[in-house]
Write an enzyme that holds these catalytic residues in place. Structure first.
Site, mmCIF file in Angstrom:
data_model
loop_
_atom_site.group_PDB
_atom_site.id
_atom_site.type_symbol
_atom_site.label_atom_id
_atom_site.label_comp_id
_atom_site.label_asym_id
_atom_site.label_seq_id
_atom_site.Cartn_x
_atom_site.Cartn_y
_atom_site.Cartn_z
ATOM 1 N N THR A 46 -7.620 7.714 12.281
ATOM 2 C CA THR A 46 -6.852 6.475 12.195
ATOM 3 C C THR A 46 -6.734 5.819 13.564
ATOM 4 O O THR A 46 -6.947 4.607 13.714
ATOM 5 C CB THR A 46 -5.440 6.763 11.648
ATOM 6 O OG1 THR A 46 -5.549 7.415 10.388
ATOM 7 C CG2 THR A 46 -4.644 5.487 11.498
ATOM 8 N N THR A 47 -6.400 6.629 14.579
ATOM 9 C CA THR A 47 -6.217 6.111 15.934
ATOM 10 C C THR A 47 -7.511 5.535 16.480
ATOM 11 O O THR A 47 -7.494 4.636 17.319
ATOM 12 C CB THR A 47 -5.690 7.219 16.858
ATOM 13 O OG1 THR A 47 -4.594 7.874 16.228
ATOM 14 C CG2 THR A 47 -5.243 6.673 18.201
ATOM 15 N N TYR A 109 -5.949 3.710 -1.197
ATOM 16 C CA TYR A 109 -5.959 2.620 -2.176
ATOM 17 C C TYR A 109 -6.110 3.114 -3.614
ATOM 18 O O TYR A 109 -5.401 2.667 -4.502
ATOM 19 C CB TYR A 109 -7.051 1.575 -1.869
ATOM 20 C CG TYR A 109 -6.927 0.343 -2.752
ATOM 21 C CD1 TYR A 109 -5.938 -0.607 -2.509
ATOM 22 C CD2 TYR A 109 -7.757 0.163 -3.849
ATOM 23 C CE1 TYR A 109 -5.798 -1.711 -3.332
ATOM 24 C CE2 TYR A 109 -7.615 -0.941 -4.673
ATOM 25 C CZ TYR A 109 -6.636 -1.875 -4.414
ATOM 26 O OH TYR A 109 -6.483 -2.962 -5.237
ATOM 27 N N TYR A 135 -6.016 15.636 5.553
ATOM 28 C CA TYR A 135 -5.098 14.763 6.290
ATOM 29 C C TYR A 135 -4.169 14.092 5.295
ATOM 30 O O TYR A 135 -4.602 13.293 4.468
ATOM 31 C CB TYR A 135 -5.912 13.744 7.085
ATOM 32 C CG TYR A 135 -5.132 12.766 7.922
ATOM 33 C CD1 TYR A 135 -3.768 12.927 8.194
ATOM 34 C CD2 TYR A 135 -5.769 11.650 8.457
ATOM 35 C CE1 TYR A 135 -3.069 12.013 8.966
ATOM 36 C CE2 TYR A 135 -5.081 10.723 9.236
ATOM 37 C CZ TYR A 135 -3.733 10.910 9.484
ATOM 38 O OH TYR A 135 -3.059 9.995 10.252
ATOM 39 N N ARG A 140 0.324 5.658 4.781
ATOM 40 C CA ARG A 140 -0.817 4.772 5.002
ATOM 41 C C ARG A 140 -1.753 4.735 3.802
ATOM 42 O O ARG A 140 -2.417 3.732 3.573
ATOM 43 C CB ARG A 140 -1.597 5.214 6.249
ATOM 44 C CG ARG A 140 -0.826 5.077 7.534
ATOM 45 C CD ARG A 140 -1.696 5.303 8.764
ATOM 46 N NE ARG A 140 -2.464 4.123 9.086
ATOM 47 C CZ ARG A 140 -2.414 3.488 10.267
ATOM 48 N NH1 ARG A 140 -1.622 3.924 11.222
ATOM 49 N NH2 ARG A 140 -3.139 2.421 10.476
ATOM 50 N N LYS A 164 -3.548 18.398 8.255
ATOM 51 C CA LYS A 164 -2.776 17.594 9.193
ATOM 52 C C LYS A 164 -1.653 16.970 8.400
ATOM 53 O O LYS A 164 -1.898 16.132 7.523
ATOM 54 C CB LYS A 164 -3.655 16.519 9.839
ATOM 55 C CG LYS A 164 -2.895 15.584 10.768
ATOM 56 C CD LYS A 164 -3.782 14.474 11.305
ATOM 57 C CE LYS A 164 -2.980 13.491 12.155
ATOM 58 N NZ LYS A 164 -3.790 12.345 12.621
ATOM 59 N N ILE A 206 -2.254 17.167 15.995
ATOM 60 C CA ILE A 206 -3.313 16.166 16.173
ATOM 61 C C ILE A 206 -2.580 14.913 16.617
ATOM 62 O O ILE A 206 -1.873 14.291 15.833
ATOM 63 C CB ILE A 206 -4.131 15.976 14.890
ATOM 64 C CG1 ILE A 206 -4.881 17.286 14.586
ATOM 65 C CG2 ILE A 206 -5.118 14.820 15.041
ATOM 66 C CD1 ILE A 206 -5.680 17.270 13.295
#
Length: 296
Positions: A46-47, A109, A135, A140, A164, A206
């Site tokens: 994501t980052t 989604y 994850y 999100r 994560k 993480i």
């Protein structure tokens, strides 16, 4: 054996002003991270703005990172997708490039059922031999991995070895730890919950914070693992104002702003992300200064 123990950096993707990936700058920050004691690199998470990359860019970033790091520390490739076939494709390519593990976000989604999540993760895992970290970040993706689902996958799929956890729900994570009892490595996905996760048997974090304070984040985990729980906790608490500033807008907007303020020159964000609001940036500067980070 765990893919890594300690603080893995969820690394940003430096961009040029025209929006292209700045591989030269990526190489520089990878070298800085290794020199500062980071325990693993997570590329295209994501980052790293992976959701804005083409497949070709995504794979090029993974390949470059694997080659640059050259086995000095583990490289974990973010290869998740809301399409199972795409996740399989990216995962197989990352395996060929020599990644040490994969980070697979829940399909976003689609809002898969728990049955769907089991089918998705099993299909990707069966397509590769690499160890996989799931994850879980429902804020999100709109999709939560329940403790029962995570425990089932850890029990029935050999190369699903970690998770994560970025749900922020300590009660859920406690239940996960109780169900898995060490069969699934748990990593904090929230920098403000590193010590609580370690106390539940977690293996590390993480981290977004590691982009600007790699040695410090490494030491939070190292102190805990060495038995200095009080020292680790003190470091966690001292970092909270900076951590909160790094999440005052959606990640990775603030961390890229912070790195640019430090003179790291990681460039702009890709739309639809936009530059940090002036008020939040001033708060970020203040938190960075009080933490002791040197501004350019």
């Amino acid at each position: 054996m765990s893919i890594f123990t300690g603080a893995g950096v969820a690394i940003v993707t430096p961009m040029k002003e025209n929006g292209d990936i700045n591989f030269e700058k990526l190489g520089e920050i990878l070298e800085e991270q290794i020199a500062e004691g980071t325990d693993a690199v997570i590329i295209c998470g994501t980052t790293g703005e992976s959701s804005t990359m083409t497949h070709e860019e995504h794979l090029e970033a993974i390949k470059y990172t694997v080659e640059k790091v050259n086995k000095r520390i583990p490289v974990i490739a973010g290869t998740g997708s809301n399409c199972t076939e795409t996740a399989i494709y990216l995962s197989k390519e990352a395996e060929q490039y020599g990644a040490d593990g994969l980070l697979l976000v829940t399909p976003y989604y689609n809002k898969a059922t728990q049955k769907g999540l089991i089918a998705h993760y099993t299909a990707v895992a069966n397509a590769v031999k690499l160890p996989i970290i799931m994850y879980n970040v429902a804020s999100r993706t709109g999709c939560n991995i329940t403790p029962e689902t995570a425990a089932y996958l850890a029990e029935h799929v050999e190369n699903i070895v970690g998770i994560k956890e970025a749900s922020g729900n300590i009660a859920q994570i406690t239940q996960l730890a109780a169900l898995t009892r060490g069969k699934l490595d748990i990593y904090s996905g929230n920098d403000d919950q590193i010590v609580p996760l370690l106390a539940l048997g977690g293996k590390g974090v993480i981290s977004v914070l590691s982009n600007v304070a790699p040695r410090y984040t490494h030491e939070i985990v190292a102190k805990f693992m060495d038995g200095d729980v009080k020292g680790s906790c003190e470091m966690q608490l001292n970092a909270l104002p900076l951590i909160h500033a790094l999440f005052s807008e959606v990640n990775p907007i603030p961390v890229k702003a912070a790195m640019n303020l430090m003179g790291k020159e990681v460039g702009p964000l890709r739309m639809p992300l936009t530059e940090m609001e002036d008020g939040h940036k001033e708060e970020l500067k203040k938190a960075m200064d009080e933490f002791g980070l040197k501004l350019a």
